[in-house]
Design a protein around this motif. Structure first.
Motif, PDB file in Angstrom:
ATOM      1  N   GLU A 176      41.557  69.214  41.568  1.00 20.52           N
ATOM      2  CA  GLU A 176      42.735  70.038  41.844  1.00 20.52           C
ATOM      3  C   GLU A 176      43.572  69.362  42.918  1.00 20.52           C
ATOM      4  OE1 GLU A 176      40.939  73.256  44.993  1.00 20.52           O
ATOM      5  OE2 GLU A 176      40.498  73.551  42.868  1.00 20.52           O
ATOM      6  N   PRO A 177      44.834  69.760  43.081  1.00 24.20           N
ATOM      7  CA  PRO A 177      45.706  69.104  44.058  1.00 24.20           C
ATOM      8  C   PRO A 177      45.169  69.175  45.486  1.00 24.20           C
ATOM      9  CG  PRO A 177      47.000  70.385  42.520  1.00 24.20           C
ATOM     10  CD  PRO A 177      45.561  70.729  42.246  1.00 24.20           C
ATOM     11  N   THR A 178      45.353  68.078  46.224  1.00 22.45           N
ATOM     12  CA  THR A 178      44.987  68.028  47.634  1.00 22.45           C
ATOM     13  C   THR A 178      46.171  68.477  48.494  1.00 22.45           C
ATOM     14  OG1 THR A 178      45.718  65.731  47.758  1.00 22.45           O
ATOM     15  CG2 THR A 178      43.392  66.119  47.250  1.00 22.45           C
ATOM     16  N   LYS A 179      45.866  68.872  49.721  1.00 23.08           N
ATOM     17  CA  LYS A 179      46.946  69.277  50.621  1.00 23.08           C
ATOM     18  C   LYS A 179      47.836  68.086  50.945  1.00 23.08           C
ATOM     19  CE  LYS A 179      48.026  72.011  54.702  1.00 23.08           C
ATOM     20  NZ  LYS A 179      47.501  72.900  55.778  1.00 23.08           N
ATOM     21  N   SER A 180      47.248  66.908  51.130  1.00 18.70           N
ATOM     22  CA  SER A 180      48.064  65.725  51.429  1.00 18.70           C
ATOM     23  C   SER A 180      49.006  65.419  50.273  1.00 18.70           C
ATOM     24  CB  SER A 180      47.170  64.527  51.726  1.00 18.70           C
ATOM     25  OG  SER A 180      46.330  64.230  50.621  1.00 18.70           O
ATOM     26  N   GLY A 181      48.538  65.581  49.024  1.00 14.99           N
ATOM     27  CA  GLY A 181      49.386  65.309  47.873  1.00 14.99           C
ATOM     28  C   GLY A 181      50.533  66.287  47.748  1.00 14.99           C
ATOM     29  N   ARG A 229      54.617  75.287  40.651  1.00 14.97           N
ATOM     30  CA  ARG A 229      53.857  75.033  39.417  1.00 14.97           C
ATOM     31  C   ARG A 229      53.705  73.520  39.285  1.00 14.97           C
ATOM     32  NH1 ARG A 229      55.688  73.495  34.443  1.00 14.97           N
ATOM     33  NH2 ARG A 229      54.403  73.986  32.625  1.00 14.97           N
ATOM     34  N   LEU A 230      52.461  73.038  39.312  1.00 19.65           N
ATOM     35  CA  LEU A 230      52.183  71.607  39.239  1.00 19.65           C
ATOM     36  C   LEU A 230      51.557  71.315  37.882  1.00 19.65           C
ATOM     37  CD1 LEU A 230      50.730  71.133  42.830  1.00 19.65           C
ATOM     38  CD2 LEU A 230      53.108  70.897  42.061  1.00 19.65           C
ATOM     39  N   ALA A 231      52.361  70.784  36.974  1.00 16.21           N
ATOM     40  CA  ALA A 231      51.921  70.527  35.609  1.00 16.21           C
ATOM     41  C   ALA A 231      52.584  69.258  35.109  1.00 16.21           C
ATOM     42  CB  ALA A 231      52.264  71.707  34.700  1.00 16.21           C
ATOM     43  N   GLY A 232      51.887  68.552  34.214  1.00 13.24           N
ATOM     44  CA  GLY A 232      52.440  67.333  33.636  1.00 13.24           C
ATOM     45  C   GLY A 232      51.415  66.681  32.740  1.00 13.24           C
ATOM     46  N   PRO A 233      51.830  65.664  31.977  1.00  8.24           N
ATOM     47  CA  PRO A 233      50.871  64.956  31.119  1.00  8.24           C
ATOM     48  C   PRO A 233      49.711  64.366  31.908  1.00  8.24           C
ATOM     49  CG  PRO A 233      53.126  64.374  30.542  1.00  8.24           C
ATOM     50  CD  PRO A 233      53.204  65.161  31.803  1.00  8.24           C
ATOM     51  N   LEU A 234      49.998  63.820  33.113  1.00  6.04           N
ATOM     52  CA  LEU A 234      48.966  63.216  33.950  1.00  6.04           C
ATOM     53  C   LEU A 234      49.160  63.649  35.401  1.00  6.04           C
ATOM     54  CD1 LEU A 234      48.880  59.522  32.653  1.00  6.04           C
ATOM     55  CD2 LEU A 234      47.256  61.338  32.109  1.00  6.04           C
ATOM     56  N   GLN A 235      48.041  63.873  36.088  1.00  8.22           N
ATOM     57  CA  GLN A 235      48.039  64.103  37.524  1.00  8.22           C
ATOM     58  C   GLN A 235      46.873  63.320  38.116  1.00  8.22           C
ATOM     59  OE1 GLN A 235      48.469  68.231  38.816  1.00  8.22           O
ATOM     60  NE2 GLN A 235      48.958  68.877  36.720  1.00  8.22           N
ATOM     61  N   SER A 236      46.973  62.942  39.387  1.00 10.78           N
ATOM     62  CA  SER A 236      45.862  62.269  40.060  1.00 10.78           C
ATOM     63  C   SER A 236      45.940  62.571  41.549  1.00 10.78           C
ATOM     64  CB  SER A 236      45.907  60.761  39.822  1.00 10.78           C
ATOM     65  OG  SER A 236      44.729  60.157  40.301  1.00 10.78           O
ATOM     66  N   ALA A 293      56.282  63.421  42.330  1.00  6.79           N
ATOM     67  CA  ALA A 293      55.146  62.960  41.538  1.00  6.79           C
ATOM     68  C   ALA A 293      53.936  63.833  41.821  1.00  6.79           C
ATOM     69  CB  ALA A 293      54.831  61.500  41.858  1.00  6.79           C
ATOM     70  N   LEU A 294      53.026  63.860  40.859  1.00  7.37           N
ATOM     71  CA  LEU A 294      51.810  64.660  40.963  1.00  7.37           C
ATOM     72  C   LEU A 294      50.652  63.765  41.426  1.00  7.37           C
ATOM     73  CD1 LEU A 294      52.223  66.737  37.692  1.00  7.37           C
ATOM     74  CD2 LEU A 294      52.865  67.388  40.025  1.00  7.37           C
ATOM     75  N   GLY A 295      50.723  63.343  42.672  1.00  5.53           N
ATOM     76  CA  GLY A 295      49.660  62.543  43.266  1.00  5.53           C
ATOM     77  C   GLY A 295      49.934  61.053  43.257  1.00  5.53           C
TER      78      GLY A 295
END
Length: 265
Positions: free
Chosen positions: A35-40, A13-20, A149-151
């Motif tokens: 949306e999330p990248t495979k590298s991220g 589950r990828l959630a948070g105030p900010l993602q990039s 981290a999300l990105g």
């Protein structure tokens, strides 16, 4: 029964105030994918496992990935200025023959940068591969060696990150795990939907026969040798359980729409 060589699917589950989640941004404009990248995602798992940027990632790269959009979030543009606290001219991105960054010409003392983020987004990322590897990665996410981290490093995830490991295919796992949106969004959906038990969510699934491509597969995270390649993907809609009780409203199912009847034809 030994299942170490069997396939399984790890659900995050990828959630948070900010993602990039950037894939080709550089220099003064840092964009994010929707949306999330495979590298991220693989970078997050590598950090959890304590891998250095120079370490090989062949086993992670071979994992098949899918992402479900449980809440798309909204786009935020953050304005930055960058300068040298010593008052010196800023260097260029290019380097000279000795590997030293060249000065700007004419001298530039401030860079204006724009950085984009997703606010309040929620995704479910699924990775399919050998059970033994995914079990090791799940343990690493529970007790990460490096901060996750999300990105970007500034984008801290909320808990839980790890959902579970299922012995399902990528699509089956993404279809069966319940909706992960916020309680506010879930209750709003319950009030407005005639069938709140299920919801249709968009997903991007890695598929060797997929009609589209994404250039987000890392070959190396080494800062001196960052390389990427492409993968085939399919965009689809999945009907997912919400975990909400049935609605007590009357069913508003359309009994058939005849636009010509409105004109008396």
């Amino acid at each position: 029964m030994d299942t170490t060589d069997h396939q399984a699917t790890l659900l995050l589950r990828l959630a948070g105030p900010l993602q990039s989640w950037g894939d080709r941004s550089a220099f003064n404009r840092r964009e994010t994918r929707p949306e999330p990248t495979k590298s991220g995602v693989l970078g997050l798992l590598a950090a959890a496992a304590g891998r250095r940027r120079e370490d090989p990632i062949d086993d992670l790269r071979d994992l098949q990935m899918g992402v479900r959009v449980d809440a798309p979030g909204t786009l935020l543009r953050d304005y930055h200025t960058v300068s040298d606290y010593r008052g010196r001219p800023l260097p260029q991105a290019g380097v000279n023959a000795k590997g030293v960054q060249k000065p700007t010409g004419p001298a530039k003392y401030t860079h204006v940068t724009q950085r984009f983020y997703l606010q309040d987004a929620v995704f479910v990322a699924a990775l399919t591969g050998p059970t033994a590897l995914l079990t090791t990665l799940a343990d690493a996410v529970r007790h990460p060696a490096f901060p996750l981290a999300l990105g970007r490093r500034s984008c801290v995830p909320t808990q839980p990150i790890l959902l579970e490991i299922r012995h399902h295919s990528l699509r089956e796992a993404l279809t069966s795990v319940p909706w992960q949106a916020s309680e506010v969004a879930r209750q709003a959906y319950h009030r407005t939907s005639a069938h709140p038990e299920r919801i249709n969510l968009s997903a991007t699934i890695e598929d060797i026969n997929g009609p589209d491509t994404a250039g987000d597969v890392p070959l190396s995270f080494d800062p001196r040798d960052r390389r990427f390649t492409t993968r085939r993907i399919t965009h689809d809609w999945l009907t997912v359980p919400t975990g909400l009780p049935p609605s007590n409203k009357p069913d508003a199912t359309d009994g058939g729409h005849d636009p010509f009847a409105l004109l008396g034809w």
